[in-house]
Design an enzyme around this catalytic site. Structure first.
Site, PDB file in Angstrom:
ATOM      1  N   ASP A 189       9.449  54.589  40.718  1.00 57.47           N
ATOM      2  CA  ASP A 189       9.399  55.494  39.570  1.00 57.47           C
ATOM      3  C   ASP A 189      10.783  55.568  38.923  1.00 57.47           C
ATOM      4  O   ASP A 189      11.703  56.183  39.462  1.00 57.47           O
ATOM      5  CB  ASP A 189       8.972  56.904  40.011  1.00 57.47           C
ATOM      6  CG  ASP A 189       8.828  57.814  38.799  1.00 57.47           C
ATOM      7  OD1 ASP A 189       7.798  57.706  38.112  1.00 57.47           O
ATOM      8  OD2 ASP A 189       9.755  58.588  38.515  1.00 57.47           O
TER       9      ASP A 189
ATOM     10  N   LYS B 236       9.878  55.503  31.521  1.00 56.72           N
ATOM     11  CA  LYS B 236       9.591  56.677  30.682  1.00 56.72           C
ATOM     12  C   LYS B 236      10.295  56.554  29.339  1.00 56.72           C
ATOM     13  O   LYS B 236      11.464  56.138  29.278  1.00 56.72           O
ATOM     14  CB  LYS B 236      10.045  57.957  31.400  1.00 56.72           C
ATOM     15  CG  LYS B 236       9.529  58.031  32.839  1.00 56.72           C
ATOM     16  CD  LYS B 236       9.842  59.343  33.536  1.00 56.72           C
ATOM     17  CE  LYS B 236       9.442  59.277  35.004  1.00 56.72           C
ATOM     18  NZ  LYS B 236      10.513  58.842  35.904  1.00 56.72           N
TER      19      LYS B 236
ATOM     20  N   HIS C 185       8.538  61.074  28.534  1.00 58.18           N
ATOM     21  CA  HIS C 185       9.341  61.755  29.557  1.00 58.18           C
ATOM     22  C   HIS C 185       9.314  63.283  29.405  1.00 58.18           C
ATOM     23  O   HIS C 185       9.205  64.009  30.389  1.00 58.18           O
ATOM     24  CB  HIS C 185      10.786  61.238  29.479  1.00 58.18           C
ATOM     25  CG  HIS C 185      11.542  61.354  30.753  1.00 58.18           C
ATOM     26  ND1 HIS C 185      12.507  60.450  31.150  1.00 58.18           N
ATOM     27  CD2 HIS C 185      11.500  62.277  31.743  1.00 58.18           C
ATOM     28  CE1 HIS C 185      13.011  60.816  32.308  1.00 58.18           C
ATOM     29  NE2 HIS C 185      12.412  61.917  32.700  1.00 58.18           N
TER      30      HIS C 185
ATOM     31  N   TYR D 289      17.585  56.958  33.274  1.00 57.74           N
ATOM     32  CA  TYR D 289      18.255  56.951  34.576  1.00 57.74           C
ATOM     33  C   TYR D 289      19.388  55.919  34.623  1.00 57.74           C
ATOM     34  O   TYR D 289      20.197  55.923  35.554  1.00 57.74           O
ATOM     35  CB  TYR D 289      17.268  56.691  35.736  1.00 57.74           C
ATOM     36  CG  TYR D 289      16.154  57.710  35.870  1.00 57.74           C
ATOM     37  CD1 TYR D 289      16.200  58.939  35.218  1.00 57.74           C
ATOM     38  CD2 TYR D 289      15.038  57.453  36.674  1.00 57.74           C
ATOM     39  CE1 TYR D 289      15.169  59.865  35.337  1.00 57.74           C
ATOM     40  CE2 TYR D 289      14.012  58.368  36.812  1.00 57.74           C
ATOM     41  CZ  TYR D 289      14.073  59.570  36.135  1.00 57.74           C
ATOM     42  OH  TYR D 289      13.058  60.473  36.267  1.00 57.74           O
TER      43      TYR D 289
HETATM   44  N1  LIG Z   1       9.761  63.233  34.906  1.00 57.69           N
HETATM   45  C1  LIG Z   1      10.821  63.978  35.127  1.00 57.69           C
HETATM   46  O1  LIG Z   1      11.292  64.720  34.248  1.00 57.69           O
HETATM   47  C2  LIG Z   1      11.478  63.926  36.470  1.00 57.69           C
HETATM   48  C3  LIG Z   1      12.404  64.931  36.836  1.00 57.69           C
HETATM   49  C4  LIG Z   1      12.954  64.878  38.115  1.00 57.69           C
HETATM   50  C5  LIG Z   1      12.601  63.853  38.983  1.00 57.69           C
HETATM   51  N2  LIG Z   1      11.722  62.870  38.593  1.00 57.69           N
HETATM   52  C6  LIG Z   1      11.313  61.769  39.502  1.00 57.69           C
HETATM   53  O2  LIG Z   1      11.073  62.279  40.801  1.00 57.69           O
HETATM   54  C7  LIG Z   1      11.943  61.658  41.740  1.00 57.69           C
HETATM   55  C8  LIG Z   1      12.294  62.607  42.871  1.00 57.69           C
HETATM   56  O3  LIG Z   1      12.839  63.809  42.395  1.00 57.69           O
HETATM   57  P1  LIG Z   1      14.257  64.385  42.802  1.00 57.69           P
HETATM   58  O4  LIG Z   1      15.225  63.283  42.983  1.00 57.69           O
HETATM   59  O5  LIG Z   1      14.553  65.474  41.846  1.00 57.69           O
HETATM   60  O6  LIG Z   1      14.015  65.132  44.164  1.00 57.69           O
HETATM   61  P2  LIG Z   1      13.489  64.925  45.657  1.00 57.69           P
HETATM   62  O7  LIG Z   1      12.915  63.591  45.873  1.00 57.69           O
HETATM   63  O8  LIG Z   1      12.680  66.134  45.920  1.00 57.69           O
HETATM   64  O9  LIG Z   1      14.835  65.113  46.482  1.00 57.69           O
HETATM   65  C9  LIG Z   1      15.858  64.178  46.517  1.00 57.69           C
HETATM   66  C10 LIG Z   1      16.931  64.703  47.484  1.00 57.69           C
HETATM   67  O10 LIG Z   1      16.389  64.751  48.810  1.00 57.69           O
HETATM   68  C11 LIG Z   1      17.200  64.008  49.704  1.00 57.69           C
HETATM   69  N3  LIG Z   1      16.283  63.384  50.686  1.00 57.69           N
HETATM   70  C12 LIG Z   1      15.343  62.445  50.437  1.00 57.69           C
HETATM   71  N4  LIG Z   1      14.675  62.136  51.558  1.00 57.69           N
HETATM   72  C13 LIG Z   1      15.199  62.885  52.546  1.00 57.69           C
HETATM   73  C14 LIG Z   1      14.940  62.994  53.935  1.00 57.69           C
HETATM   74  N5  LIG Z   1      13.984  62.268  54.519  1.00 57.69           N
HETATM   75  N6  LIG Z   1      15.681  63.871  54.658  1.00 57.69           N
HETATM   76  C15 LIG Z   1      16.646  64.618  54.068  1.00 57.69           C
HETATM   77  N7  LIG Z   1      16.955  64.549  52.756  1.00 57.69           N
HETATM   78  C16 LIG Z   1      16.224  63.687  52.003  1.00 57.69           C
HETATM   79  C17 LIG Z   1      17.925  63.002  48.837  1.00 57.69           C
HETATM   80  O11 LIG Z   1      19.153  62.622  49.413  1.00 57.69           O
HETATM   81  P3  LIG Z   1      19.765  61.123  49.389  1.00 57.69           P
HETATM   82  O12 LIG Z   1      19.343  60.446  48.139  1.00 57.69           O
HETATM   83  O13 LIG Z   1      21.228  61.405  49.422  1.00 57.69           O
HETATM   84  O14 LIG Z   1      19.249  60.453  50.615  1.00 57.69           O
HETATM   85  C18 LIG Z   1      18.144  63.813  47.562  1.00 57.69           C
HETATM   86  O15 LIG Z   1      19.270  64.658  47.691  1.00 57.69           O
HETATM   87  C19 LIG Z   1      13.132  61.225  40.883  1.00 57.69           C
HETATM   88  O16 LIG Z   1      13.912  60.236  41.499  1.00 57.69           O
HETATM   89  C20 LIG Z   1      12.426  60.737  39.647  1.00 57.69           C
HETATM   90  O17 LIG Z   1      11.874  59.450  39.871  1.00 57.69           O
HETATM   91  C21 LIG Z   1      11.151  62.920  37.356  1.00 57.69           C
END
Ligand SMILES: NC(=O)c1ccc[n+]([C@@H]2O[C@H](COP(=O)([O-])OP(=O)(O)OC[C@H]3O[C@@H](n4cnc5c(N)ncnc54)[C@H](OP(=O)(O)O)[C@@H]3O)[C@@H](O)[C@H]2O)c1
Length: 296
Positions: A42, A72, A105, A47
């Protein structure tokens, strides 16, 4: 595991998210993901790491057609004449000639090179001209499925009140322990617009809190899983796609080794999720200087 879309496509239920993955760590994370069994990435134009995703896919040896790629359309490209060039730029950076999914997006049309506060009111209220261009991209074969992100029920109803040729396949929104989107999930079940859970672990700001929720820790201990694995499995059992992000190879691998939770464990988490007031993690309306709340 995957979900069937009305287009006939099968979308894998877990993706590696690459928002905030720095350029120098993105390729390694994507390669680890593909080696660990992920078949869904994704990403997004904004990004700024689409070249790294494309390069990793090429070097992984996994065939393009075996991987689901999402990108997006950024806010500054909603004008119909800007959609295809923006898509072409993502395609070129990813090194592919089609996307599996292209989504709007944010429900915010900003003039090219303009500020969010100068948004186009008409196109923001009714993004049908943008959508028609996305439909054309499907007809041209540049995109297999189209969808939206950050749309609430009212915005979905407004969009689908237009004579669409193609219904939105997905709506990508924040869903996590703190913000479970109960109403939108019900709407998704009724309409068939599949939800994709972003920030599924609570994003960087709340991931620690999520992993420390007593009910999640208890289920993790009982099932010999990690708390992150329990949360990701819970998302899938609710019927959503889940997009955990990690740039840490061991966590990338951890996050795809999932199990079906026994009904009692699932219900324990679902009850805990519904027992508190929903708290949204992120809302850019103020930072963008908008005169309205983008989620209302
Ligand atoms: N459409 C939109 O507007 C939108 C907005 C936000 C996000 N997104 C999408 O959703 C994805 C995920 O969202 P997000 O990055 O906000 O949050 P998330 O996946 O909920 O959290 C990411 C955080 O969790 C940590 N993490 C991941 N796996 C872990 C584990 N097994 N144990 C401990 N910590 C862990 C990561 O650390 P490390 O990376 O340091 O390991 C990072 O700090 C994004 O990458 C993007 O593709 C879309």
């Amino acid at each position: 595991m995957h979900y069937n879309l009305s287009s006939g496509s099968q979308i894998p239920s877990v993706a590696l998210g690459v928002w905030r993955a720095p350029k120098d760590k993105t390729a390694a994370a994507v390669k680890t993901a593909l080696k660990s069994g992920y078949r869904h990435i994704d990403g997004a134009w904004i990004y700024r790491n689409e070249e790294e995703v494309g390069q990793a896919l090429k070097e992984s040896g996994v065939k393009r057609e075996d991987v689901w790629l999402t990108s997006k359309l950024w806010n500054t490209f909603h004008a119909p004449e800007d959609v295809e060039p923006a898509l072409d730029d993502s395609l070129q950076k990813l090194g592919t000639d089609y996307l599996d999914l292209y989504i709007i997006h944010w429900p915010l049309a900003v003039p090219k090179d303009g500020k969010p506060a100068d948004y186009d009111k008409e196109l923001t209220a009714n993004p049908y001209p943008t959508w028609q261009k996305l439909e054309e991209m499907v007809e041209k074969g540049k995109v297999r499925n189209i969808g939206v992100s950050n749309f609430n029920i009212r915005r979905l109803q407004n969009l689908t009140a237009n004579p669409l040729k193609i219904q939105p396949a997905v709506n990508q929104v924040e869903i996590n322990f703190w913000f479970p989107q109960v109403e939108l999930l019900e709407f998704s079940r009724q309409t068939g617009i599949l939800l994709e859970a972003y920030s599924p672990l609570g994003s960087a700001e709340r991931v620690k809190d999520s992993l420390n929720v007593p009910e999640i820790k208890e289920v993790a201990r009982m099932l010999e899983m990690t708390p992150a694995q329990v949360i990701i499995s819970w998302h899938i059992q609710r019927g959503t796609i889940v997009l955990p992000k990690s740039e840490t190879p061991s966590r990338v691998t951890e996050n795809i080794h999932l199990k079906k939770l026994p009904e009692a464990a699932f219900v324990k988490i679902e009850n805990a999720v519904r027992a508190h007031k929903p708290e949204r993690g992120s809302n850019p309306s103020k930072n963008w200087g908008l005169d309205f709340d983008i989620f209302e």
